[in-house]
Design a protein around this motif. Structure first.
Motif, PDB file in Angstrom:
ATOM      1  N   ARG A 159      -9.680  12.456 109.155  1.00  0.00           N
ATOM      2  CA  ARG A 159      -8.453  11.869 109.707  1.00  0.00           C
ATOM      3  C   ARG A 159      -7.396  11.745 108.620  1.00  0.00           C
ATOM      4  NH1 ARG A 159      -9.346   6.481 112.277  1.00  0.00           N
ATOM      5  NH2 ARG A 159      -7.335   6.934 113.223  1.00  0.00           N
ATOM      6  N   LEU A 160      -7.848  11.576 107.367  1.00  0.00           N
ATOM      7  CA  LEU A 160      -6.923  11.476 106.241  1.00  0.00           C
ATOM      8  C   LEU A 160      -6.641  12.829 105.609  1.00  0.00           C
ATOM      9  CD1 LEU A 160      -8.477   8.374 104.465  1.00  0.00           C
ATOM     10  CD2 LEU A 160      -6.467   8.429 105.934  1.00  0.00           C
ATOM     11  N   LEU A 161      -7.663  13.683 105.577  1.00  0.00           N
ATOM     12  CA  LEU A 161      -7.556  14.971 104.919  1.00  0.00           C
ATOM     13  C   LEU A 161      -8.185  16.028 105.827  1.00  0.00           C
ATOM     14  CD1 LEU A 161      -6.470  15.942 102.178  1.00  0.00           C
ATOM     15  CD2 LEU A 161      -8.794  15.817 101.317  1.00  0.00           C
ATOM     16  N   PRO A 162      -7.384  16.621 106.705  1.00  0.00           N
ATOM     17  CA  PRO A 162      -7.903  17.520 107.741  1.00  0.00           C
ATOM     18  C   PRO A 162      -8.752  18.678 107.225  1.00  0.00           C
ATOM     19  CG  PRO A 162      -5.635  16.956 108.206  1.00  0.00           C
ATOM     20  CD  PRO A 162      -5.946  16.404 106.836  1.00  0.00           C
ATOM     21  N   GLU A 163      -8.521  19.130 105.982  1.00  0.00           N
ATOM     22  CA  GLU A 163      -9.313  20.260 105.492  1.00  0.00           C
ATOM     23  C   GLU A 163     -10.791  19.928 105.317  1.00  0.00           C
ATOM     24  OE1 GLU A 163      -6.754  19.227 101.744  1.00  0.00           O
ATOM     25  OE2 GLU A 163      -6.493  19.139 103.899  1.00  0.00           O
ATOM     26  N   LEU A 164     -11.145  18.653 105.403  1.00  0.00           N
ATOM     27  CA  LEU A 164     -12.556  18.279 105.351  1.00  0.00           C
ATOM     28  C   LEU A 164     -13.314  18.751 106.583  1.00  0.00           C
ATOM     29  CD1 LEU A 164     -12.446  14.664 103.924  1.00  0.00           C
ATOM     30  CD2 LEU A 164     -13.306  16.724 102.807  1.00  0.00           C
ATOM     31  N   SER A 165     -12.613  18.854 107.687  1.00  0.00           N
ATOM     32  CA  SER A 165     -13.248  19.281 108.927  1.00  0.00           C
ATOM     33  C   SER A 165     -12.226  20.034 109.768  1.00  0.00           C
ATOM     34  CB  SER A 165     -13.783  18.079 109.700  1.00  0.00           C
ATOM     35  OG  SER A 165     -14.430  18.497 110.874  1.00  0.00           O
ATOM     36  N   PRO A 166     -12.112  21.333 109.524  1.00  0.00           N
ATOM     37  CA  PRO A 166     -11.147  22.108 110.306  1.00  0.00           C
ATOM     38  C   PRO A 166     -11.398  21.920 111.800  1.00  0.00           C
ATOM     39  CG  PRO A 166     -12.062  23.434 108.536  1.00  0.00           C
ATOM     40  CD  PRO A 166     -12.838  22.151 108.572  1.00  0.00           C
TER      41      PRO A 166
END
Length: 178
Positions: free
Chosen positions: A110-117
């Motif tokens: 939710r804070l860093l979208p690249e963690l879970s495309p």
């Protein structure tokens, strides 16, 4: 903090550096501390943080630095945490990242979208308990294996969510106010 504008020379902050290094030594001995640095713009706070971070890294500590960002008169929600998380992602191997994040990967996306495309949360929706627990895990998991230094720059632009997250009244060393 704009690294290009920070002097490579530490000027006139040896006393403060000594006090912060003493707190760092105590933290390595498993006595957590919080220190607050305050002062006018340009007096060397960022340079002091940079030097303490270097010393902490050299002693084997993990260092997470994030900064508050002003956005239209208000702080950008969770900007320091997003900056710290981005640094963890960039400096960790896939295995280290999986170990550090564990099941928190999806809530932290939710804070860093690249963690879970493909995830579709927004940090602006508040701080649900699951996100707070994920943040706590992000801090406690790495701290279980080695000392951890967390620095939040430009706290005068802090947003409500970050302030709630940082709200730790006990253990605050206010003697470093300048």
């Amino acid at each position: 903090m704009n690294r290009e504008l920070v002097s490579p020379v530490l000027v006139g902050r040896r006393t403060e550096l000594g006090r912060l290094c003493s707190l760092l030594d105590q933290a390595v001995a498993e006595q957590p501390h919080v220190a607050l640095l305050a002062g006018e713009a340009g007096v060397g706070k960022s340079r002091l943080v940079q030097e303490v971070a270097r010393i902490a890294r050299d002693s084997g500590a993990r260092v997470l630095v994030g900064g508050c960002v002003e956005l239209g008169g208000e702080g950008l929600p969770l900007a320091p945490l997003t900056g710290m998380l981005r640094a963890v992602v960039r400096s960790s191997s896939s295995e280290e990242l999986d170990q550090c994040l564990g099941a928190a990967r999806l809530p932290l996306a939710r804070l860093l979208p690249e963690l879970s495309p493909g995830s579709s949360g927004h940090a602006h929706e508040g701080l649900p308990t699951q996100l707070l627990e994920s943040v706590l895990g992000l801090i406690t998991r790495p701290a279980a294996t080695r000392p951890l230094l967390i620095a939040v720059e430009d706290l005068y632009w802090v947003d409500r969510s970050t302030l709630d997250l940082l709200n730790t009244p006990r253990g605050v060393d206010t003697s470093l106010y300048h």
